[in-house]
Motif scaffolding. Structure first.
Motif, mmCIF file in Angstrom:
data_model
loop_
_atom_site.group_PDB
_atom_site.id
_atom_site.type_symbol
_atom_site.label_atom_id
_atom_site.label_comp_id
_atom_site.label_asym_id
_atom_site.label_seq_id
_atom_site.Cartn_x
_atom_site.Cartn_y
_atom_site.Cartn_z
ATOM 1 N N GLY A 1 1.090 -0.777 -0.232
ATOM 2 C CA GLY A 1 0.250 -0.308 0.505
ATOM 3 C C GLY A 1 0.699 1.174 -0.079
ATOM 4 N N ALA A 2 0.106 2.630 -0.095
ATOM 5 C CA ALA A 2 1.023 3.731 0.443
ATOM 6 C C ALA A 2 1.372 3.492 1.403
ATOM 7 C CB ALA A 2 -0.266 4.394 -0.277
ATOM 8 N N GLY A 3 1.626 2.812 1.892
ATOM 9 C CA GLY A 3 1.749 3.432 3.665
ATOM 10 C C GLY A 3 2.932 2.528 3.977
ATOM 11 N N ALA A 4 3.059 1.588 2.827
ATOM 12 C CA ALA A 4 4.477 0.981 3.645
ATOM 13 C C ALA A 4 6.171 1.715 3.494
ATOM 14 C CB ALA A 4 4.867 -0.291 2.071
ATOM 15 N N ALA A 5 6.353 2.458 1.831
ATOM 16 C CA ALA A 5 6.977 3.148 2.097
ATOM 17 C C ALA A 5 7.237 4.133 3.874
ATOM 18 C CB ALA A 5 7.503 4.230 0.876
ATOM 19 N N PRO A 6 6.285 5.428 3.529
ATOM 20 C CA PRO A 6 6.459 5.964 5.635
ATOM 21 C C PRO A 6 6.387 5.274 6.379
ATOM 22 C CG PRO A 6 4.340 6.623 3.840
ATOM 23 C CD PRO A 6 4.968 5.578 3.125
ATOM 24 N N ALA A 7 5.341 4.262 6.415
ATOM 25 C CA ALA A 7 5.645 3.544 7.794
ATOM 26 C C ALA A 7 6.579 2.544 7.874
ATOM 27 C CB ALA A 7 4.473 2.421 7.818
ATOM 28 N N PHE A 8 7.135 1.613 7.567
ATOM 29 C CA PHE A 8 8.612 1.727 7.229
ATOM 30 C C PHE A 8 9.595 2.221 7.638
ATOM 31 C CE2 PHE A 8 7.221 -1.773 4.374
ATOM 32 C CZ PHE A 8 6.504 -2.899 5.378
ATOM 33 N N THR A 9 10.298 3.471 7.490
ATOM 34 C CA THR A 9 10.676 4.659 7.514
ATOM 35 C C THR A 9 10.323 5.020 8.770
ATOM 36 O OG1 THR A 9 10.478 5.140 4.636
ATOM 37 C CG2 THR A 9 11.187 6.320 6.819
ATOM 38 N N MET A 10 9.021 5.280 8.729
ATOM 39 C CA MET A 10 8.645 5.631 10.988
ATOM 40 C C MET A 10 9.456 4.915 11.603
ATOM 41 S SD MET A 10 4.703 6.218 11.941
ATOM 42 C CE MET A 10 4.333 4.089 11.276
ATOM 43 N N LEU A 11 9.041 3.326 11.327
ATOM 44 C CA LEU A 11 9.712 2.450 12.762
ATOM 45 C C LEU A 11 11.266 1.901 12.490
ATOM 46 C CD1 LEU A 11 6.701 -0.251 11.491
ATOM 47 C CD2 LEU A 11 7.183 1.337 13.352
ATOM 48 N N VAL A 12 11.835 2.482 11.349
ATOM 49 C CA VAL A 12 12.857 2.743 11.611
ATOM 50 C C VAL A 12 13.214 4.073 12.350
ATOM 51 C CG1 VAL A 12 15.355 2.355 10.985
ATOM 52 C CG2 VAL A 12 13.639 1.191 9.748
ATOM 53 N N PHE A 13 13.131 5.004 11.925
ATOM 54 C CA PHE A 13 13.485 6.084 12.165
ATOM 55 C C PHE A 13 13.371 6.205 13.935
ATOM 56 C CE2 PHE A 13 12.240 10.253 13.138
ATOM 57 C CZ PHE A 13 12.564 11.140 13.446
ATOM 58 N N THR A 14 11.435 5.996 14.211
ATOM 59 C CA THR A 14 11.730 6.233 15.994
ATOM 60 C C THR A 14 12.339 4.694 16.544
ATOM 61 O OG1 THR A 14 9.773 4.195 15.238
ATOM 62 C CG2 THR A 14 9.710 7.628 15.265
ATOM 63 N N GLY A 15 11.823 3.637 16.578
ATOM 64 C CA GLY A 15 12.743 2.949 16.941
ATOM 65 C C GLY A 15 13.909 1.845 17.041
ATOM 66 N N GLY A 16 15.084 2.254 15.743
ATOM 67 C CA GLY A 16 16.188 1.894 15.670
ATOM 68 C C GLY A 16 16.255 0.932 14.310
ATOM 69 N N LEU A 17 16.701 0.023 14.267
ATOM 70 C CA LEU A 17 16.819 -1.157 13.157
ATOM 71 C C LEU A 17 15.804 -2.042 13.683
ATOM 72 C CD1 LEU A 17 20.967 -1.685 12.763
ATOM 73 C CD2 LEU A 17 19.034 -0.374 11.057
ATOM 74 N N LEU A 18 15.243 -2.265 15.460
ATOM 75 C CA LEU A 18 14.347 -3.206 16.008
ATOM 76 C C LEU A 18 13.010 -2.709 15.705
ATOM 77 C CD1 LEU A 18 16.521 -4.576 18.753
ATOM 78 C CD2 LEU A 18 15.988 -5.489 16.147
ATOM 79 N N GLY A 19 13.242 -1.563 15.232
ATOM 80 C CA GLY A 19 11.716 -1.473 14.967
ATOM 81 C C GLY A 19 10.518 -1.664 14.222
ATOM 82 N N ASN A 20 11.306 -2.272 13.935
ATOM 83 C CA ASN A 20 10.259 -3.196 12.691
ATOM 84 C C ASN A 20 9.929 -4.290 13.314
ATOM 85 O OD1 ASN A 20 9.516 -1.927 9.372
ATOM 86 N ND2 ASN A 20 11.769 -1.280 9.741
ATOM 87 N N TYR A 21 10.366 -4.880 13.819
ATOM 88 C CA TYR A 21 10.060 -6.182 15.084
ATOM 89 C C TYR A 21 8.540 -6.081 15.287
ATOM 90 C CZ TYR A 21 14.283 -8.855 14.165
ATOM 91 O OH TYR A 21 15.574 -9.367 13.783
ATOM 92 N N VAL A 22 7.385 -5.220 15.213
ATOM 93 C CA VAL A 22 6.582 -4.596 15.876
ATOM 94 C C VAL A 22 5.410 -5.338 15.341
ATOM 95 C CG1 VAL A 22 6.913 -3.302 17.282
ATOM 96 C CG2 VAL A 22 6.236 -2.422 15.307
ATOM 97 N N TRP A 23 6.387 -5.296 14.046
ATOM 98 C CA TRP A 23 5.422 -5.717 12.945
ATOM 99 C C TRP A 23 5.696 -6.964 12.631
ATOM 100 C CZ3 TRP A 23 6.027 -6.662 7.709
ATOM 101 C CH2 TRP A 23 6.988 -6.934 7.084
ATOM 102 N N TRP A 24 7.216 -7.289 12.135
ATOM 103 C CA TRP A 24 8.151 -8.585 11.828
ATOM 104 C C TRP A 24 7.566 -9.516 12.431
ATOM 105 C CZ3 TRP A 24 13.690 -6.912 10.167
ATOM 106 C CH2 TRP A 24 13.764 -7.297 8.670
ATOM 107 N N ILE A 25 7.758 -9.772 13.832
ATOM 108 C CA ILE A 25 7.968 -10.831 14.772
ATOM 109 C C ILE A 25 6.610 -11.716 14.412
ATOM 110 C CG2 ILE A 25 7.245 -11.790 16.919
ATOM 111 C CD1 ILE A 25 9.925 -9.848 18.431
ATOM 112 N N TYR B 1 17.025 14.084 11.280
ATOM 113 C CA TYR B 1 16.184 15.004 11.547
ATOM 114 C C TYR B 1 15.944 14.514 13.363
ATOM 115 C CZ TYR B 1 14.724 16.187 6.632
ATOM 116 O OH TYR B 1 15.063 16.465 5.417
ATOM 117 N N PRO B 2 16.077 15.061 14.472
ATOM 118 C CA PRO B 2 16.449 14.935 15.707
ATOM 119 C C PRO B 2 14.696 14.627 15.869
ATOM 120 C CG PRO B 2 17.243 17.243 15.264
ATOM 121 C CD PRO B 2 16.889 16.693 13.936
ATOM 122 N N ALA B 3 14.847 12.678 16.454
ATOM 123 C CA ALA B 3 12.862 12.418 16.757
ATOM 124 C C ALA B 3 12.329 14.026 17.739
ATOM 125 C CB ALA B 3 13.472 11.859 17.847
ATOM 126 N N SER B 4 13.013 14.839 18.198
ATOM 127 C CA SER B 4 11.564 15.708 18.825
ATOM 128 C C SER B 4 11.796 16.243 18.126
ATOM 129 C CB SER B 4 12.703 16.429 20.230
ATOM 130 O OG SER B 4 13.660 17.413 19.196
#
Length: 581
Positions: free
Chosen positions: A47-71, A308-311
């Motif tokens: 969907g249109a959300g893949a690129a923004p979502a996967f980028t968002m999860l790494v940006f906010t949670g680091g390399l392990l950010g995608n594990y919230v849906w990956w697992i 970009y700083p997270a804050s």
């Protein structure tokens, strides 16, 4: 314009085949091959959300950010391939709402089938609205649109930039999706997925070069976010052990959309040439969805974290669009916009077709217009498709806070009903009352817990385990306090679906040969599930290990993953899966 012209022409081509009958329109005459099913499933999940979502999860949670849906996806995608893809294809239904009357009997099942169909339409609308709102987040930083003033029937309206994006993208989809049915959707998904991936891959070397090179980017991230950003193996502060347990449980019971491989997944399984094509198509989807479409966006998330700083970012879903706006070159921006539009179309086209199938097959044909010509049913199906999509677009105007909605759609909304995915197929005693409690309670309770009670501000595992445990208890309690289904209904389902598990009271009522047929149909399934889940899980560890620069971890995990997947393929070969293709 070329994107629109392509889909208009493909829509017209497939509309001739889709217009033959309802089965052609909604199931492609049950002739879809495995590779189309795999591409289409991955494209729809993107969907249109893949690129923004996967980028968002790494940006906010680091390399392990995608594990919230990956697992959960690592767990459910092979399990669905090995069990539920075959179950759904054996049943030979038109929609999963038909399952209600096949699995349960009596007048209650007939009434509840309509309620279930309406519920699935609501689910489809929410999914499409969520996807539509993500394309707004993707395009807003890129297109720089100004508000437009409109005069309609003497009244003045201002059309905001984000509303222009939603309406414009929606209009493009309507051009072809309502005409071409499932065939047009799935065959268009193949080039759409390729365009989506190609556009984003082209930007990565340009982005890294202009940001100072990969080494410089890594040093900037480590300086501003700390070394924990590059953790390569959970658990971590962001992914604690209790959350991993919750996500594994979700994966075991999920099967997505919303349970047991339902939704657009089940629609594709039902449209497959045979069980083997359904099963291999889902395995192909697992590889594409987990790795091919995901790993490129690790680069986007890392570069975003360096710059970009997270804050400073109020809505992390905007990061992908901000990077495109900052680094893209003339010509490539148009390709990236087309790539996002392609991904959006791939998610919406199958969602529209899937949602309309319930209204048509389970309500209109049964209660409003029986025994009408097939051409009439196809025409009404197209109008229903338009209506569902219009409602979804309107709903998208009200969705904000994309990370909260991402977690709600993918985890919280389905938590209460997840036990049904196993109980329906593996426990003979489940009845229509337990089914109804699970389905009808899931969406409202999930919304109340997540948004009203404020669990969105708490760790994800709290909302999930609360809803899952409550759902399991109430579904089983309701079932045991109400009468079982008739033995005749249960025997027919057992012989038609051939499910394993707790069916001994029903199995005792069929012949020895029939019991052997059921055993043969499920032989080796549990072993294949363990091997394939382990293989995909180790592959994900290898991927994050390599991105983290932990080469020993990456190589060890990749070697073990390759061994497990090789054993899985050998078992499939021995079982004759590939010869059935």
């Amino acid at each position: 314009p070329e994107e629109v012209a392509f889909h208009r022409s493909s829509g017209l081509y497939f509309s001739r085949r889709a217009g033959r009958s309802m089965e052609s329109y909604f199931l492609g005459s049950r002739k879809l091959p495995w590779w189309v099913l795999g591409f289409s499933s991955a494209a729809s999940a993107s969907g249109a959300g893949a690129a923004p979502a996967f980028t968002m999860l790494v940006f906010t949670g680091g390399l392990l950010g995608n594990y919230v849906w990956w697992i959960p996806w690592i767990v459910w995608t092979p399990i669905v391939a090995i069990f539920w893809a075959r179950f759904w294809r054996r049943l030979g239904l038109t929609t999963t709402a038909e399952f209600i009357e096949v699995r349960y009997g009596g007048r209650g099942a007939a009434v509840y089938r309509v309620i279930y169909a309406i519920y699935m339409v609501v689910f489809a609308v929410l999914m499409m609205a969520y996807t539509t709102s993500f394309i707004r987040e993707a395009f807003t930083p890129i297109l720089h649109l100004d508000p437009i003033g409109l005069n309609v029937a003497g009244a003045h309206f201002t059309l905001a930039a984000d509303h222009q994006i939603i309406l414009g993208c929606g209009l493009v989809v309507v051009i072809y999706v309502t005409a071409a049915g499932l065939l047009g959707a799935v065959y268009s998904d193949v080039p759409q997925f390729i365009i989506f991936m190609a556009g984003n891959l082209l930007l990565i070397p340009i982005m890294l070069s202009r940001a100072g090179g990969l080494s410089s980017v890594y040093h900037q991230v480590e300086a501003t976010r700390g070394s924990s950003f590059f953790d390569g193996l959970p658990p971590s502060p962001e992914i604690p052990g209790i959350l991993i347990l919750a996500l594994v449980i979700q994966g075991l019971f999920s099967g997505t959309a919303p349970t047991a491989g339902e939704g657009v997944n089940a629609q594709r399984f039902l449209a497959a040439k045979n069980e083997a094509h359904a099963q291999l198509g889902q395995i192909f989807n697992a590889v594409l969805s987990l790795f091919v479409r995901t790993l490129p966006f690790f680069f986007f998330g890392i570069v975003g974290a360096a710059l970009y700083p997270a804050s400073s970012v109020e809505e992390p879903a905007l990061i992908w669009g901000m990077l495109v706006d900052r680094f893209s070159i003339p010509g490539l921006t148009g390709i990236l916009v087309a790539a996002e539009l392609a991904a959006y179309m791939a998610a919406i086209d199958t969602g529209v077709n899937w949602g309309a199938s319930y209204l048509m097959n389970d309500i209109y044909c049964r209660y409003l217009r029986r025994n009408a010509p097939e051409r009439h049913y196809v025409a009404v199906s197209r109008w229903l498709s338009v209506a569902i999509f219009v409602i979804a677009v309107f709903t998208a105007f009200f969705i904000e806070g994309m990370r909260d909605w991402f977690l709600f759609i993918n985890s919280v909304m389905i938590s209460f009903m997840l036990p049904l995915s196993w109980l329906r197929f593996f426990w003979w005693r489940l009845n229509i009352y337990g089914e109804a409690v699970g389905v009808l309670g899931s969406l409202p309770l999930g919304f109340v817990v997540w948004f009203v009670l404020g669990f969105k501000d708490q760790p994800l595992w709290q909302a999930f385990l609360l809803l899952f445990g409550l759902g399991m208890a109430l579904i089983i309690l309701t079932t045991l306090l109400t009468p079982p289904e008739s033995r005749e209904t249960l025997r027919n389902f057992y012989l038609r679906c051939k499910p394993p598990g707790l069916w001994s009271p029903i199995a005792a009522e069929v012949s020895e040969e029939q019991r052997r047929q059921v055993a043969r149909a499920n032989r080796g399934g549990l072993t294949e599930c363990v091997l394939s889940v382990g293989g995909l899980g180790l592959a994900s560890v290898a991927a994050t290990g390599f991105f983290a620069g932990q080469w020993a971890l990456g190589l060890t995990a990749l070697t073990a993953s390759s061994l497990l997947m090789a054993l899985t393929v050998m078992r499939w070969q021995k079982r004759g899966l590939f010869s059935e293709l």
